[in-house]
Design a protein around this motif. Structure first.
Motif, PDB file in Angstrom:
ATOM      1  N   TYR A   1       0.834  -1.205   0.000  1.00 37.36           N
ATOM      2  CA  TYR A   1       0.000   0.000   0.000  1.00 37.36           C
ATOM      3  C   TYR A   1       0.872   1.259   0.000  1.00 37.36           C
ATOM      4  O   TYR A   1       0.666   2.179  -0.794  1.00 37.36           O
ATOM      5  CB  TYR A   1      -0.927  -0.023   1.223  1.00 37.36           C
ATOM      6  N   ASN A   2       1.873   1.265   0.877  1.00 36.40           N
ATOM      7  CA  ASN A   2       2.759   2.431   0.952  1.00 36.40           C
ATOM      8  C   ASN A   2       3.550   2.625  -0.337  1.00 36.40           C
ATOM      9  O   ASN A   2       3.861   3.748  -0.722  1.00 36.40           O
ATOM     10  CB  ASN A   2       3.715   2.291   2.144  1.00 36.40           C
ATOM     11  N   ILE A   3       3.898   1.538  -0.976  1.00 38.57           N
ATOM     12  CA  ILE A   3       4.595   1.641  -2.267  1.00 38.57           C
ATOM     13  C   ILE A   3       3.629   2.145  -3.339  1.00 38.57           C
ATOM     14  O   ILE A   3       3.973   3.016  -4.141  1.00 38.57           O
ATOM     15  CB  ILE A   3       5.219   0.280  -2.634  1.00 38.57           C
ATOM     16  N   GLY A   4       2.411   1.621  -3.314  1.00 33.62           N
ATOM     17  CA  GLY A   4       1.418   2.017  -4.322  1.00 33.62           C
ATOM     18  C   GLY A   4       1.109   3.504  -4.310  1.00 33.62           C
ATOM     19  O   GLY A   4       0.998   4.133  -5.364  1.00 33.62           O
ATOM     20  N   ILE A   5       1.001   4.059  -3.078  1.00 37.37           N
ATOM     21  CA  ILE A   5       0.653   5.492  -3.023  1.00 37.37           C
ATOM     22  C   ILE A   5       1.793   6.376  -3.526  1.00 37.37           C
ATOM     23  O   ILE A   5       1.572   7.527  -3.863  1.00 37.37           O
ATOM     24  CB  ILE A   5       0.197   5.951  -1.601  1.00 37.37           C
ATOM     25  N   ARG A   6       2.989   5.825  -3.618  1.00 37.76           N
ATOM     26  CA  ARG A   6       4.083   6.591  -4.223  1.00 37.76           C
ATOM     27  C   ARG A   6       4.242   6.273  -5.710  1.00 37.76           C
ATOM     28  O   ARG A   6       4.588   7.135  -6.512  1.00 37.76           O
ATOM     29  CB  ARG A   6       5.398   6.293  -3.497  1.00 37.76           C
ATOM     30  N   LEU A   7       4.026   5.005  -6.056  1.00 41.77           N
ATOM     31  CA  LEU A   7       4.282   4.571  -7.423  1.00 41.77           C
ATOM     32  C   LEU A   7       3.277   5.183  -8.403  1.00 41.77           C
ATOM     33  O   LEU A   7       3.598   5.415  -9.567  1.00 41.77           O
ATOM     34  CB  LEU A   7       4.202   3.041  -7.462  1.00 41.77           C
ATOM     35  N   ILE A   8       2.065   5.470  -7.931  1.00 39.51           N
ATOM     36  CA  ILE A   8       1.035   5.997  -8.832  1.00 39.51           C
ATOM     37  C   ILE A   8       1.477   7.315  -9.467  1.00 39.51           C
ATOM     38  O   ILE A   8       1.215   7.571 -10.644  1.00 39.51           O
ATOM     39  CB  ILE A   8      -0.317   6.172  -8.083  1.00 39.51           C
ATOM     40  N   GLU A   9       2.198   8.113  -8.699  1.00 42.88           N
ATOM     41  CA  GLU A   9       2.639   9.404  -9.222  1.00 42.88           C
ATOM     42  C   GLU A   9       3.576   9.200 -10.420  1.00 42.88           C
ATOM     43  O   GLU A   9       3.461   9.866 -11.447  1.00 42.88           O
ATOM     44  CB  GLU A   9       3.381  10.157  -8.107  1.00 42.88           C
ATOM     45  N   ASP A  10       4.480   8.243 -10.267  1.00 42.33           N
ATOM     46  CA  ASP A  10       5.386   7.907 -11.364  1.00 42.33           C
ATOM     47  C   ASP A  10       4.607   7.355 -12.558  1.00 42.33           C
ATOM     48  O   ASP A  10       4.879   7.704 -13.710  1.00 42.33           O
ATOM     49  CB  ASP A  10       6.398   6.872 -10.870  1.00 42.33           C
ATOM     50  N   PHE A  11       3.623   6.527 -12.269  1.00 45.38           N
ATOM     51  CA  PHE A  11       2.825   5.930 -13.349  1.00 45.38           C
ATOM     52  C   PHE A  11       2.091   7.004 -14.147  1.00 45.38           C
ATOM     53  O   PHE A  11       2.093   7.003 -15.376  1.00 45.38           O
ATOM     54  CB  PHE A  11       1.821   4.930 -12.749  1.00 45.38           C
ATOM     55  N   LEU A  12       1.483   7.941 -13.437  1.00 43.70           N
ATOM     56  CA  LEU A  12       0.730   8.997 -14.125  1.00 43.70           C
ATOM     57  C   LEU A  12       1.670   9.885 -14.936  1.00 43.70           C
ATOM     58  O   LEU A  12       1.375  10.246 -16.077  1.00 43.70           O
ATOM     59  CB  LEU A  12      -0.053   9.841 -13.107  1.00 43.70           C
ATOM     60  N   ALA A  13       2.835  10.200 -14.359  1.00 45.21           N
ATOM     61  CA  ALA A  13       3.791  11.052 -15.067  1.00 45.21           C
ATOM     62  C   ALA A  13       4.328  10.347 -16.307  1.00 45.21           C
ATOM     63  O   ALA A  13       4.481  10.944 -17.375  1.00 45.21           O
ATOM     64  CB  ALA A  13       4.945  11.425 -14.132  1.00 45.21           C
ATOM     65  N   ARG A  14       4.575   9.059 -16.156  1.00 39.51           N
ATOM     66  CA  ARG A  14       5.209   8.306 -17.227  1.00 39.51           C
ATOM     67  C   ARG A  14       4.246   8.034 -18.385  1.00 39.51           C
ATOM     68  O   ARG A  14       4.635   8.076 -19.545  1.00 39.51           O
ATOM     69  CB  ARG A  14       5.691   6.973 -16.641  1.00 39.51           C
ATOM     70  N   THR A  15       3.002   7.733 -18.049  1.00 39.49           N
ATOM     71  CA  THR A  15       2.072   7.315 -19.095  1.00 39.49           C
ATOM     72  C   THR A  15       1.190   8.453 -19.588  1.00 39.49           C
ATOM     73  O   THR A  15       0.573   8.347 -20.642  1.00 39.49           O
ATOM     74  CB  THR A  15       1.117   6.214 -18.573  1.00 39.49           C
ATOM     75  N   GLY A  16       1.117   9.527 -18.808  1.00 38.04           N
ATOM     76  CA  GLY A  16       0.201  10.601 -19.183  1.00 38.04           C
ATOM     77  C   GLY A  16      -1.267  10.209 -19.105  1.00 38.04           C
ATOM     78  O   GLY A  16      -2.126  10.842 -19.718  1.00 38.04           O
ATOM     79  N   CYS A  17      -1.544   9.128 -18.354  1.00 35.07           N
ATOM     80  CA  CYS A  17      -2.933   8.668 -18.229  1.00 35.07           C
ATOM     81  C   CYS A  17      -3.775   9.707 -17.486  1.00 35.07           C
ATOM     82  O   CYS A  17      -3.318  10.300 -16.514  1.00 35.07           O
ATOM     83  CB  CYS A  17      -3.011   7.362 -17.434  1.00 35.07           C
TER      84      CYS A  17
ATOM     85  N   ILE B   1      -4.228  -0.976 -14.879  1.00 35.30           N
ATOM     86  CA  ILE B   1      -3.496  -1.811 -13.919  1.00 35.30           C
ATOM     87  C   ILE B   1      -2.656  -2.843 -14.675  1.00 35.30           C
ATOM     88  O   ILE B   1      -1.487  -3.087 -14.357  1.00 35.30           O
ATOM     89  CB  ILE B   1      -4.475  -2.497 -12.942  1.00 35.30           C
ATOM     90  N   GLN B   2      -3.243  -3.383 -15.734  1.00 35.66           N
ATOM     91  CA  GLN B   2      -2.498  -4.333 -16.575  1.00 35.66           C
ATOM     92  C   GLN B   2      -1.244  -3.656 -17.151  1.00 35.66           C
ATOM     93  O   GLN B   2      -0.152  -4.234 -17.157  1.00 35.66           O
ATOM     94  CB  GLN B   2      -3.433  -4.790 -17.699  1.00 35.66           C
ATOM     95  N   MET B   3      -1.414  -2.435 -17.617  1.00 31.71           N
ATOM     96  CA  MET B   3      -0.282  -1.686 -18.169  1.00 31.71           C
ATOM     97  C   MET B   3       0.792  -1.448 -17.107  1.00 31.71           C
ATOM     98  O   MET B   3       1.996  -1.565 -17.366  1.00 31.71           O
ATOM     99  CB  MET B   3      -0.799  -0.330 -18.687  1.00 31.71           C
ATOM    100  N   ALA B   4       0.350  -1.156 -15.889  1.00 35.39           N
ATOM    101  CA  ALA B   4       1.301  -0.913 -14.803  1.00 35.39           C
ATOM    102  C   ALA B   4       2.133  -2.162 -14.515  1.00 35.39           C
ATOM    103  O   ALA B   4       3.345  -2.072 -14.268  1.00 35.39           O
ATOM    104  CB  ALA B   4       0.568  -0.452 -13.549  1.00 35.39           C
ATOM    105  N   PHE B   5       1.499  -3.316 -14.545  1.00 41.50           N
ATOM    106  CA  PHE B   5       2.259  -4.544 -14.333  1.00 41.50           C
ATOM    107  C   PHE B   5       3.313  -4.730 -15.429  1.00 41.50           C
ATOM    108  O   PHE B   5       4.407  -5.200 -15.164  1.00 41.50           O
ATOM    109  CB  PHE B   5       1.330  -5.765 -14.263  1.00 41.50           C
ATOM    110  N   ARG B   6       2.944  -4.351 -16.651  1.00 45.33           N
ATOM    111  CA  ARG B   6       3.919  -4.481 -17.744  1.00 45.33           C
ATOM    112  C   ARG B   6       5.096  -3.528 -17.500  1.00 45.33           C
ATOM    113  O   ARG B   6       6.258  -3.900 -17.639  1.00 45.33           O
ATOM    114  CB  ARG B   6       3.227  -4.181 -19.074  1.00 45.33           C
ATOM    115  N   ILE B   7       4.780  -2.301 -17.108  1.00 38.92           N
ATOM    116  CA  ILE B   7       5.844  -1.309 -16.916  1.00 38.92           C
ATOM    117  C   ILE B   7       6.734  -1.675 -15.730  1.00 38.92           C
ATOM    118  O   ILE B   7       7.952  -1.629 -15.819  1.00 38.92           O
ATOM    119  CB  ILE B   7       5.241   0.097 -16.679  1.00 38.92           C
ATOM    120  N   TYR B   8       6.118  -2.046 -14.611  1.00 41.98           N
ATOM    121  CA  TYR B   8       6.907  -2.165 -13.383  1.00 41.98           C
ATOM    122  C   TYR B   8       7.444  -3.562 -13.133  1.00 41.98           C
ATOM    123  O   TYR B   8       8.470  -3.726 -12.484  1.00 41.98           O
ATOM    124  CB  TYR B   8       6.097  -1.672 -12.172  1.00 41.98           C
TER     125      TYR B   8
END
Lengths: 178, 178
Positions: free
Chosen positions: A48-64, A77-84
């Motif tokens: 959970y603690n990792i997720g609340i930080r990782l989302i920021e990177d995900f949004l910045a990286r993908t522009g979602c 979420i599927q895309m995030a698994f591919r990226i991370y």
């Protein structure tokens, strides 16, 4: 944590090192806690603690942007698994109301060299992943629950995480604004 | 663990997820142990256990044979950092007898989002890495010591791990053979 996605895109580490490091973390928790249920909880909380930080990177990286609906969420979420994690789970088993789906993994990088000893059969070894999903979704105002329903470590044919929509959270409004 | 290198070569995970997971591990150890020195030791020990497993993958993947000399060892450790962490440390500061060198890192993926609070100034945050080096070398019959001498987390300009050759270990001969 504001950085250019392009710089980070090239930054990858070898999955074997990650897998072994995750294994060291699980082993440490097994030493620390009296029972396996507490280890499962702790792994979820760390995720959970990792997720609340990782989302920021995900949004910045993908522009979602905002998800249109829960099917859109599933794809992201599927895309995030591919990226991370470098794996692409199958999205399957939608509930009729389209508020629940499963992520099915043919392989799970976290468990690649792992065998559970007999006294650990209730251990949800990769439970950090369910916490990451919950934490990341919460940061985009979506409360979900996520939990393992099948696990190749327990002899199942696939590894399956079930993700269930609970509710949309209100956008937090800073005090003094409305 | 006997697998084809080609299959694994493509397996990478995102360094951000790895960094955050490593952070969760260090945090957990900080909760578990009374003093920072014990955390440093525990991180080194975990690294050692990872190193003795990772070396097998390194040898299979690179096809490296025995090192000619310690300079050769230094180059291979440098190569391993490139493969597993995606960073290429500079090999520098050789001792006159060529039995000690430094690995200097401009950036350390393990510490990317980390700031040490005041009560952790003696923490060797990335100490797992020194254990990995020691464990991996031991498995190829070389006893070394490895330790941080500079750390950007402590305000140094670079991060520097010193690696010192101690002795060549005899090949273990199975009981009953000679």
């Amino acid at each position: 944590m504001s950085r250019q996605g392009t710089r980070l895109d090239s930054k990858k580490v070898n999955s074997e090192l990650f897998t072994l490091t995750y294994g060291a973390l699980v082993s440490q928790l097994m030493k620390d806690y009296e029972n396996v249920e507490d280890v499962n909880k702790q792994l979820e909380r760390m995720g959970y603690n990792i997720g609340i930080r990782l989302i920021e990177d995900f949004l910045a990286r993908t522009g979602c942007g905002r998800c249109y609906d829960f099917r859109d969420t599933a794809e992201k979420i599927q895309m995030a698994f591919r990226i991370y994690l470098g794996v692409s789970p199958t999205v399957a088993n939608w509930s009729p109301a389209a508020d629940e789906f499963s992520l099915q993994f043919e392989t799970n990088p976290l468990t690649e060299f792992v065998e559970l000893p007999d006294h650990c059969l209730n251990l949800k070894y990769a439970n950090m992943l369910t916490g990451v999903i919950r934490g990341a979704c919460e940061m985009v105002q979506m409360e979900v629950s996520a939990y393992f329903v099948q696990d190749q470590l327990k002899g199942d044919n696939v590894t399956e995480i079930r993700v269930k929509f609970i509710k949309r959270l209100e956008d937090a409004i800073p005090a003094g604004e409305d």
